[in-house]
Enzyme design. Sequence first.
Site, mmCIF file in Angstrom:
data_model
loop_
_atom_site.group_PDB
_atom_site.id
_atom_site.type_symbol
_atom_site.label_atom_id
_atom_site.label_comp_id
_atom_site.label_asym_id
_atom_site.label_seq_id
_atom_site.Cartn_x
_atom_site.Cartn_y
_atom_site.Cartn_z
ATOM 1 N N GLU A 48 3.163 29.102 -32.245
ATOM 2 C CA GLU A 48 4.195 29.964 -31.679
ATOM 3 C C GLU A 48 4.191 31.334 -32.347
ATOM 4 O O GLU A 48 3.682 31.488 -33.460
ATOM 5 C CB GLU A 48 5.580 29.306 -31.850
ATOM 6 C CG GLU A 48 5.749 27.964 -31.158
ATOM 7 C CD GLU A 48 5.804 28.054 -29.634
ATOM 8 O OE1 GLU A 48 5.907 29.188 -29.107
ATOM 9 O OE2 GLU A 48 5.740 26.993 -28.974
ATOM 10 N N ALA B 91 0.014 21.169 -25.034
ATOM 11 C CA ALA B 91 -0.185 21.737 -23.692
ATOM 12 C C ALA B 91 -0.650 23.168 -23.877
ATOM 13 O O ALA B 91 0.114 24.021 -24.315
ATOM 14 C CB ALA B 91 1.117 21.690 -22.896
ATOM 15 N N TYR C 278 -2.770 17.726 -8.427
ATOM 16 C CA TYR C 278 -2.532 17.168 -9.752
ATOM 17 C C TYR C 278 -3.469 15.998 -10.042
ATOM 18 O O TYR C 278 -4.524 16.173 -10.627
ATOM 19 C CB TYR C 278 -1.054 16.767 -9.940
ATOM 20 C CG TYR C 278 -0.720 16.597 -11.399
ATOM 21 C CD1 TYR C 278 -0.192 17.649 -12.136
ATOM 22 C CD2 TYR C 278 -0.992 15.401 -12.078
ATOM 23 C CE1 TYR C 278 0.068 17.522 -13.491
ATOM 24 C CE2 TYR C 278 -0.742 15.259 -13.431
ATOM 25 C CZ TYR C 278 -0.209 16.328 -14.128
ATOM 26 O OH TYR C 278 0.021 16.187 -15.475
ATOM 27 N N LEU D 60 9.347 16.882 -14.845
ATOM 28 C CA LEU D 60 10.455 17.653 -15.394
ATOM 29 C C LEU D 60 10.111 19.132 -15.418
ATOM 30 O O LEU D 60 8.934 19.520 -15.349
ATOM 31 C CB LEU D 60 10.770 17.185 -16.815
ATOM 32 C CG LEU D 60 11.427 15.809 -16.929
ATOM 33 C CD1 LEU D 60 11.417 15.333 -18.373
ATOM 34 C CD2 LEU D 60 12.849 15.846 -16.401
#
Length: 400
Positions: free
Chosen positions: A75, A140, A236, A274
């Site tokens: 991050e 991810a 997908y 989600l």
Amino acid sequence: MIIQPRTRGFICLTAHPDGALQAVKNQIEYVKSKGEIKNGPKKVLVIGASTGFGLSSRIAAAFGSDAATIGVFFEKPASEGKMGTAGWYNSAAFEKEAHEAGLYAKSINGDAFSDEIKKETIELIKKDLGQVDLVVYSLASPRRTHPKTGVAYSSVLKPIGQSFTNKTVDFHTGVVSDITIAPVENEEDISNTVAVMGGEDWKFWIEDLKAAGVLAEGVKTVAYSYIGPELTFPIYRNGTIGQAKNDLEATVPVLNDLLKDLNGVSYVSVNKALVTQSSSAIPVVPLYISLLYKVMKAKGTHEGTIEQMQRLFADRLYTENGEVALDEAGRIRVDDWEMADDVQAEVAKLWNQISTENLSEISDIEGYRKEFFNLFGFEIDGIDYEKDANENVQVPSIEA
């Protein structure tokens, strides 16, 4: 500074530290409300710990079974006058809350695909925890530099074999339209996607952790996958990303063999659709999720990431009798409520009816939009977004 959301497509360019703190607190309170996860993990490594399922896994372990946790993520740190990323603020919030609760929590910020970060993580485990009894793999990323060859791979989200046309939605404007996605042009696109999102890096982590002697007797490791309904299969499950998920699932027996002498075991958990930073990028999926939310909320079966991870830990990974329910392919299924026949029948019916005109009436597009902004600390109840926020929030265990 006063921090407001600024978006570009499916990305929010800003993040709110106070909103992130409250969102993390909300997840913690949910886990605590469900009671202790009996027989739960005590020393946990979460790879990809700053957002989504990874963050919720860390919270479920720490506040459900008092686990010491190490989180690895990549991050952008905050600094004076410059915002950090949402994942940075999430991790700062988690550590703050964990430390106040008397729990061990440290974090490592860097490229989890690299050998350097693997070594740094192993040294921290040796120094502070000795061994870990659970390894959560929840990375991810759209890109990966291979640690052995130095080759850089980029993933693509495309169908295989033929173009795919279906409905999608711009959740900012509420416009429903048809989208056509061209298929991959060569096998290299598929192999690159597998290299980024498949199981090789998970295997490298477990190999390195085992070789260093930092995996405990009876260790468990879990990675996350998704299957979804047939209407998303072309983009997908039968597309490039599905090939990567197949590779991830094929890694399970390899890891089981590797962990055999430790009486360890590996699993892939298939989770519910989600709103995440990753799912927002996949055409068709946001419209499907907005319909799914409408149906599942009406039935009282809707879950977010924290409800999913608490249920995964309490009802699957750490059952009182030690048995883990698996499907015919050997996977844990916490997408079971999503994939229930009655839920999918209602979603399919709404899918055939959906249009720009009736979107707000028959879908939960507003719920989708709110959850998207929640990911970045916005539209969180109880936060005054007109007030100045301190953007320079640090993760306590990471030196500025």
